[in-house]
Design an enzyme around this catalytic site. Structure first.
Site, short mmCIF file in Angstrom:
data_model
loop_
_atom_site.label_atom_id
_atom_site.label_comp_id
_atom_site.label_asym_id
_atom_site.label_seq_id
_atom_site.Cartn_x
_atom_site.Cartn_y
_atom_site.Cartn_z
N LYS A 262 1.73 8.99 -5.76
CA LYS A 262 0.31 8.68 -5.67
C LYS A 262 -0.56 9.98 -6.02
CE LYS A 262 -2.74 7.57 -1.64
NZ LYS A 262 -2.61 7.01 -0.27
N LYS B 230 -6.34 -5.29 4.01
CA LYS B 230 -7.24 -4.00 3.65
C LYS B 230 -8.35 -3.99 2.48
CE LYS B 230 -6.26 0.57 1.96
NZ LYS B 230 -5.07 1.76 2.03
N HIS C 179 2.14 2.47 3.94
CA HIS C 179 1.08 3.47 3.99
C HIS C 179 1.35 4.13 5.33
CE1 HIS C 179 -2.51 6.18 3.99
NE2 HIS C 179 -3.14 5.62 2.89
N ASP D 228 0.92 -1.29 0.19
CA ASP D 228 -0.09 -0.05 -0.17
C ASP D 228 1.07 1.20 -0.10
OD1 ASP D 228 -2.29 1.77 0.31
OD2 ASP D 228 -2.72 0.84 2.46
N ASP D 229 0.91 2.16 -0.95
CA ASP D 229 1.47 3.23 -1.22
C ASP D 229 3.01 2.98 -1.16
OD1 ASP D 229 -0.92 4.60 -0.66
OD2 ASP D 229 -0.17 5.82 0.65
N ASP E 279 -0.27 -0.69 -4.70
CA ASP E 279 -1.76 -0.30 -5.23
C ASP E 279 -1.40 1.21 -5.83
OD1 ASP E 279 -1.14 0.95 -2.78
OD2 ASP E 279 -3.48 1.45 -2.27
N ASN E 280 -0.56 1.84 -5.48
CA ASN E 280 -0.16 3.37 -5.98
C ASN E 280 1.23 3.66 -5.86
OD1 ASN E 280 -2.52 3.99 -3.63
ND2 ASN E 280 -0.17 4.76 -3.42
N CYS F 136 -5.68 4.20 -3.47
CA CYS F 136 -6.10 2.87 -2.84
C CYS F 136 -7.31 2.30 -3.24
CB CYS F 136 -6.39 3.14 -1.30
SG CYS F 136 -4.86 4.09 -0.60
N HIS G 224 -11.55 -1.63 2.17
CA HIS G 224 -11.51 -0.16 1.72
C HIS G 224 -12.39 0.17 0.36
CE1 HIS G 224 -9.33 3.70 1.44
NE2 HIS G 224 -10.18 3.86 2.10
N ARG H 137 -8.18 -0.60 -5.86
CA ARG H 137 -8.88 -2.14 -5.31
C ARG H 137 -10.23 -2.27 -6.06
NH1 ARG H 137 -5.65 -0.46 -1.86
NH2 ARG H 137 -4.70 -1.85 -0.21
CA LIG Z 1 -2.42 3.19 -1.37
#
Ligand SMILES: [Ca+2]
Length: 504
Positions: free
Chosen positions: A342, A102, A197, A21-22, A300-301, A59, A104, A63
């Site tokens: 991001k 996660k 993240h 994540d991130d 994810d980014n 995010c 989300h 997803r």
């Molecule tokens: Ca993210």
């Protein structure tokens, strides 16, 4: 690869889809990173790594696409009922399904993981949480937003000393795999880490490994990553290193010791994730299923430039009691050699590592420069499972899947190039077709369509829009058609409500 009826094939592979994540493009060693990631390196050495694979810069939208094979619809904060999730598709294909980490994509029925095809869920409904104590409200939770942390639909409110989300998600993934292993069906497991993240939280022993290693600053880190990419031959054609980002500030004038600690804590989070990936792989080997399990890994980014709460160097990163982030300079440098981060759809926001290991199918230690996108993951899983997409979900006819299978690429073949790929987040827009990419960058001055030839200029340094007006028109028309079909923003439209300063 030809599809076969799943019921006729007892050896269908298990699938583990892992996502950070991130995490920036060049943080891990297979992509030039200095962070110690021997287990991800092992996966890359035993499989294929993609150099042109894309997420959706954020995010939620990532997803929404990864878990549906479709572009995000409207806000992108959930998967609409007429679109089947990967949980629903794989369950219908005869797989056991689980999500650890996660989600989300909505926290209320009928949009929880249990409602959307996952037999098992343990994780976080929201965008982020305190890593040591998810029950502790964080300063970013404006207006008393509740952090829901559910295990089999039970809200967990107390966490023992020593708790750490990345460890806990992996523990649960391993337990789930062991339980599924005793059954007759193959499994699909999505392990969605919240790491790295913000908030910057990591065990002290992991931070200690990196403390002092970032005292040369972000510019030096970028150059070192770029040089490692060059030495390992990551790029068929070496792109130029992009210049300093507008939001990056001078390391010379910064609190260098604190900046070192910020990046060291981030590195420790990635290191800890890699240790956990090692534990997961070991458990597959012990169960004797490592060779019949496809493992995929991505982020994810891109690295994140946000600083919720501002830049406060009295806050010590790494502690349960503090809430800090790496900030715009490190967040940008984490995506070396690319521009932005991001929420932007320049290459630094949307390019992700993508590693796939599948013994006996994917040739070890290879790389692919074929273009791929997260919408391709679901059709890939369906193809290797020998399954057809669901015609109906929740009583509604499903829409045709927009992604296309990567199975041929995994088998070392060249697949027909995807048609236009499109992106939009917070008013940043882009469309790519073949080597050409049109970008609407809200941080540019002036803001306008920029055109890049990614084959010769992957780092988006030479805007060719003025010299190719017909191509700009063709690509911008394609973007407009996509935005109207999906409900995403047109260039110049107002920003998404959730575009800035949120914990997505
Ligand atoms: Ca993210």
């Amino acid at each position: 690869m030809a599809s076969t009826a799943w019921s006729a094939d007892a050896t269908r592979p298990n699938i583990i889809l892992m996502m950070a994540d991130d995490m920036g493009f060049s943080c891990i060693s297979p992509y030039g990173g200095e962070i110690q990631t021997p287990n991800l390196q092992k996966l890359a050495d035993g499989g294929v790594k993609f150099t042109q694979f894309y997420n959706n810069a954020k995010c939620t939208t990532t997803r929404a696409s990864l878990l549906s094979g479709m572009y995000p619809r409207d806000s992108g904060n959930s998967i609409p009922n007429g679109i089947a999730t990967i949980g629903e598709q794989m369950r219908a294909a005869g797989y056991r399904t689980a999500l650890c980490g996660k989600w989300h994509l909505g926290s209320k029925a009928p949009q929880r993981p249990f409602d959307r095809g996952f037999d098992e869920f343990y994780g976080l409904m929201d965008g982020c949480c305190n890593f040591f104590n998810p029950a502790q409200p964080d300063p970013d939770a404006k207006g008393g937003k509740v952090r829901i942390f559910g295990q089999n639909d039970e809200l967990i409110t107390e966490f023992p000393p020593g708790f750490y989300t990345t460890d806990a998600f992996t523990d649960h993934a391993i337990k789930t795999i062991k339980r599924f292993h005793g059954e007759s069906k193959p499994f699909f497991l999505h392990l969605a880490f919240t790491c790295p993240h913000y908030p910057l939280h990591a065990p002290a022993e992991d931070i200690a490994k990196y403390r002092g290693k970032y005292k040369a600053g972000w510019e030096a880190m970028r150059v070192a990553r770029y040089e490692r990419q060059k030495a390992m031959g990551l790029w068929d054609k070496m792109p130029a290193l992009s210049g300093t980002d507008d939001k990056a500030y001078a390391f010379e004038g910064a609190n260098q010791d604190w900046e070192d600690l910020r990046m060291a804590t981030y590195a420790a989070m990635v290191d800890r994730m890699d240790q956990n990936i090692g534990r997961l792989m070991k458990s597959l080997e012990e169960l004797g299923i490592a060779d019949n399990t496809i493992i995929m890994f991505l982020s994810d980014n891109g690295g994140c430039s946000e600083e919720p709460g501002g830049r406060d160097d009295t806050q010590q990163p790494g502690l349960v009691s503090t809430y800090t982030a790496v900030g715009p300079s490190w967040g940008w440098a984490q995506n070396a050699p690319f521009r932005r981060y991001k929420s932007w759809v320049n290459e630094g926001g949307i390019s992700t590592p993508f590693i796939v290991r599948w013994p006996g199918h994917v040739k070890p230690n290879t790389k692919s420069n074929q273009v791929g996108h997260i919408i391709d993951v679901l059709p890939t899983c369906l193809e290797v499972a020998g399954a057809k997409p669901l015609a109906e979900v929740h009583g509604e006819k499903t829409q045709p899947i927009e992604g296309s299978s990567l199975a041929s690429v995994l088998h070392g073949e060249t697949r027909s190039a995807p048609k236009e790929l499109c992106w939009e987040w917070s008013g940043n827009c882009a469309v790519r077709h073949g080597q050409w990419k049109l970008v609407w960058d809200t941080a540019a001055k002036p803001v306008k369509w920029e055109l890049y030839d990614l084959e010769s200029d992957r780092t988006e340094l030479h805007d060719l829009a003025a010299t190719k007006p017909e191509l700009v028109k063709e690509l911008s028309d394609a973007y407009t058609r996509w935005a109207k079909a999906t409900g995403r923003k047109l260039p110049g439209a107002a920003k998404n409500k959730k575009g800035k300063g949120t914990s997505d």
